[in-house]
Design a protein around this motif. Structure first.
Motif, PDB file in Angstrom:
ATOM      1  N   ARG A  80       0.855  -1.191   0.000  1.00  0.00           N
ATOM      2  CA  ARG A  80       0.000   0.000   0.000  1.00  0.00           C
ATOM      3  C   ARG A  80       0.890   1.240   0.000  1.00  0.00           C
ATOM      4  O   ARG A  80       2.009   1.201   0.479  1.00  0.00           O
ATOM      5  CB  ARG A  80      -0.919   0.025   1.226  1.00  0.00           C
ATOM      6  CG  ARG A  80      -1.996  -1.053   1.226  1.00  0.00           C
ATOM      7  CD  ARG A  80      -2.959  -0.869   2.378  1.00  0.00           C
ATOM      8  NE  ARG A  80      -3.699   0.378   2.271  1.00  0.00           N
ATOM      9  CZ  ARG A  80      -4.607   0.779   3.165  1.00  0.00           C
ATOM     10  NH1 ARG A  80      -4.867   0.025   4.224  1.00  0.00           N
ATOM     11  NH2 ARG A  80      -5.246   1.913   3.001  1.00  0.00           N
ATOM     12  N   PHE A  81       0.344   2.326  -0.543  1.00  0.00           N
ATOM     13  CA  PHE A  81       1.082   3.594  -0.594  1.00  0.00           C
ATOM     14  C   PHE A  81       0.143   4.688  -0.116  1.00  0.00           C
ATOM     15  O   PHE A  81      -0.619   5.257  -0.884  1.00  0.00           O
ATOM     16  CB  PHE A  81       1.559   3.862  -2.025  1.00  0.00           C
ATOM     17  CG  PHE A  81       2.505   5.020  -2.140  1.00  0.00           C
ATOM     18  CD1 PHE A  81       3.625   5.110  -1.332  1.00  0.00           C
ATOM     19  CD2 PHE A  81       2.285   6.021  -3.072  1.00  0.00           C
ATOM     20  CE1 PHE A  81       4.505   6.175  -1.447  1.00  0.00           C
ATOM     21  CE2 PHE A  81       3.157   7.094  -3.198  1.00  0.00           C
ATOM     22  CZ  PHE A  81       4.268   7.161  -2.382  1.00  0.00           C
ATOM     23  N   ILE A  86       5.202   3.963   2.030  1.00  0.00           N
ATOM     24  CA  ILE A  86       4.942   2.602   1.561  1.00  0.00           C
ATOM     25  C   ILE A  86       4.731   1.690   2.764  1.00  0.00           C
ATOM     26  O   ILE A  86       5.492   1.711   3.720  1.00  0.00           O
ATOM     27  CB  ILE A  86       6.111   2.090   0.711  1.00  0.00           C
ATOM     28  CG1 ILE A  86       6.297   2.982  -0.526  1.00  0.00           C
ATOM     29  CG2 ILE A  86       5.880   0.653   0.268  1.00  0.00           C
ATOM     30  CD1 ILE A  86       7.531   2.653  -1.332  1.00  0.00           C
ATOM     31  N   ASN A 140      -0.865  -4.974  -7.911  1.00  0.00           N
ATOM     32  CA  ASN A 140      -0.914  -3.767  -7.090  1.00  0.00           C
ATOM     33  C   ASN A 140       0.450  -3.095  -6.969  1.00  0.00           C
ATOM     34  O   ASN A 140       0.532  -1.884  -6.722  1.00  0.00           O
ATOM     35  CB  ASN A 140      -1.460  -4.091  -5.689  1.00  0.00           C
ATOM     36  CG  ASN A 140      -2.977  -4.104  -5.671  1.00  0.00           C
ATOM     37  OD1 ASN A 140      -3.632  -3.607  -6.580  1.00  0.00           O
ATOM     38  ND2 ASN A 140      -3.547  -4.677  -4.639  1.00  0.00           N
ATOM     39  N   TYR A 141       1.519  -3.865  -7.141  1.00  0.00           N
ATOM     40  CA  TYR A 141       2.852  -3.261  -7.124  1.00  0.00           C
ATOM     41  C   TYR A 141       3.019  -2.301  -8.298  1.00  0.00           C
ATOM     42  O   TYR A 141       3.704  -1.286  -8.186  1.00  0.00           O
ATOM     43  CB  TYR A 141       3.922  -4.347  -7.169  1.00  0.00           C
ATOM     44  CG  TYR A 141       4.222  -4.962  -5.825  1.00  0.00           C
ATOM     45  CD1 TYR A 141       5.313  -4.556  -5.079  1.00  0.00           C
ATOM     46  CD2 TYR A 141       3.405  -5.955  -5.288  1.00  0.00           C
ATOM     47  CE1 TYR A 141       5.596  -5.119  -3.836  1.00  0.00           C
ATOM     48  CE2 TYR A 141       3.671  -6.524  -4.057  1.00  0.00           C
ATOM     49  CZ  TYR A 141       4.764  -6.100  -3.336  1.00  0.00           C
ATOM     50  OH  TYR A 141       5.027  -6.653  -2.103  1.00  0.00           O
ATOM     51  N   VAL A 144       1.268   0.957  -7.292  1.00  0.00           N
ATOM     52  CA  VAL A 144       2.102   1.716  -6.359  1.00  0.00           C
ATOM     53  C   VAL A 144       3.312   2.294  -7.082  1.00  0.00           C
ATOM     54  O   VAL A 144       3.722   3.439  -6.838  1.00  0.00           O
ATOM     55  CB  VAL A 144       2.541   0.823  -5.186  1.00  0.00           C
ATOM     56  CG1 VAL A 144       3.572   1.538  -4.315  1.00  0.00           C
ATOM     57  CG2 VAL A 144       1.335   0.423  -4.340  1.00  0.00           C
ATOM     58  N   ARG A 147       2.388   5.479  -8.814  1.00  0.00           N
ATOM     59  CA  ARG A 147       2.261   6.602  -7.878  1.00  0.00           C
ATOM     60  C   ARG A 147       3.634   7.099  -7.429  1.00  0.00           C
ATOM     61  O   ARG A 147       3.840   8.303  -7.257  1.00  0.00           O
ATOM     62  CB  ARG A 147       1.431   6.182  -6.668  1.00  0.00           C
ATOM     63  CG  ARG A 147      -0.036   5.892  -6.989  1.00  0.00           C
ATOM     64  CD  ARG A 147      -0.829   5.599  -5.739  1.00  0.00           C
ATOM     65  NE  ARG A 147      -0.802   6.733  -4.824  1.00  0.00           N
ATOM     66  CZ  ARG A 147      -1.307   6.694  -3.599  1.00  0.00           C
ATOM     67  NH1 ARG A 147      -1.869   5.586  -3.141  1.00  0.00           N
ATOM     68  NH2 ARG A 147      -1.252   7.759  -2.815  1.00  0.00           N
TER      69      ARG A 147
END
Length: 311
Positions: A80-81, A86, A140-141, A144, A147
């Motif tokens: 998550r970010f 992180i 999901n990596y 992130v 972002r």
């Protein structure tokens, strides 16, 4: 703890945990548990002591797969970010022939987004559940990473436009997080490679080929974060260069101003001496003539410096 019977991607709640200990006629059981529930789950599903100990440990666990009799134990890190920071959250998974147990200490978003995918794919096997879960975690990596890339570009623009001391702290903080994350990506990549290549009885042979696609994504992610690490090094150099240029600019302005005031100081020094005869000393309005000359001299030098782009 939530127990669900999954058939063709359809979830049916199960109230009695003892029901999940027996293989169903169709589908499998998904048990979404917390670490406190392991006390109940361990004897019912013969979960290995070392695997349970890893789940209960407060220390950070590296991504891995352990093969025990009757089940596999996997640790994979969800990312998550939030608030420019992180976070990695361990997702512990016990994979059996007719069940899959997910054990988490915090909420994992991937488990919520997984449900519609299972329904769309009409999943009825726990190994296919594992495949889609790992796929979402790895994807999901990329999100992130996007972002982080935006953050790096924004930071670079800020440094070039308005360099601040706070930028150095941001660079150091973001770079340390990227380095820390890069260390985690190595073991996670090895875990996915194991799912792709090793002969695992609880995972369908046809399904293992699909893990190769996830492995390629894991390699891309590792390479991407390697690039981010290099970018952070370039960003630090840009920050130091910007500071040096800013200092040179300030020194250039000060030097030009000092040069302008040098002849003015010379003139005021002469007319401050105690001599009886100094040109214009006894002239009526001589002070105005001198001040006018000094102003013309000062502004003349200023415009010359501006024309030569020294100011």
């Amino acid at each position: 703890m939530k127990i669900r019977h999954v058939t063709q991607g359809v979830f049916t709640p199960v109230e009695d945990i003892m029901t999940a200990t027996t293989p169903p006629a169709e589908g499998f059981y998904w048990i979404d548990a917390g670490v406190d529930d392991l006390e109940v789950l361990q004897p019912l599903f013969s979960l290995h002591d070392l695997a349970v100990e890893d789940c209960l440990s407060e220390e950070e666990q590296r991504p891995k797969i352990e093969i025990h009799e009757g089940h596999y134990f996997l640790v994979i890190n969800s990312i998550r970010f939030d608030d420019e920071e992180i976070f990695l959250r361990a997702l512990n998974i016990f994979l059996g022939r007719h069940y899959i147990i997910t054990v988490t200490k915090q909420k994992i978003n991937e488990l919520r987004t997984l449900k519609p995918i299972l329904l769309e794919e009409q999943v009825s096997r726990p190994d296919y559940f594992l495949y889609h879960l790992v796929d979402i975690v790895v994807d999901n990596y990329f999100l992130v990473g996007d972002r982080i890339e935006v953050r790096i570009e924004s930071l670079e623009e800020d440094i070039l436009m308005h360099t601040k001391k706070s930028h150095l702290n941001e660079i150091i903080g973001l770079r340390s997080e990227i380095l820390w994350l890069k260390k985690v990506l190595g073991p996670q990549k090895e875990l996915i490679a194991t799912l792709n290549k090793k002969d695992l009885k609880l995972i369908d042979d046809q399904l293992q080929k699909y893990f190769s696609d996830i492995y390629e994504n894991a390699v891309k992610i590792a390479e991407t974060f390697e690039t981010y690490r290099d970018l952070m090094g370039n960003l630090r150099e840009a920050y130091q260069s910007s500071l040096a240029n800013r200092a040179n600019e300030i020194m250039r302005v000060f030097t030009a101003l000092t040069t302008i005031f040098m002849p003015l100081t010379f003139l005021t020094g002469i007319y401050g001496m105690n001599f009886d005869y100094i040109p214009l000393l006894h002239l009526h309005g001589g002070s105005y003539v001198l001040l006018t000359f000094m102003l013309l001299l000062g502004f003349g030098m200023f415009f010359i410096f501006r024309k030569k782009e020294w100011l």
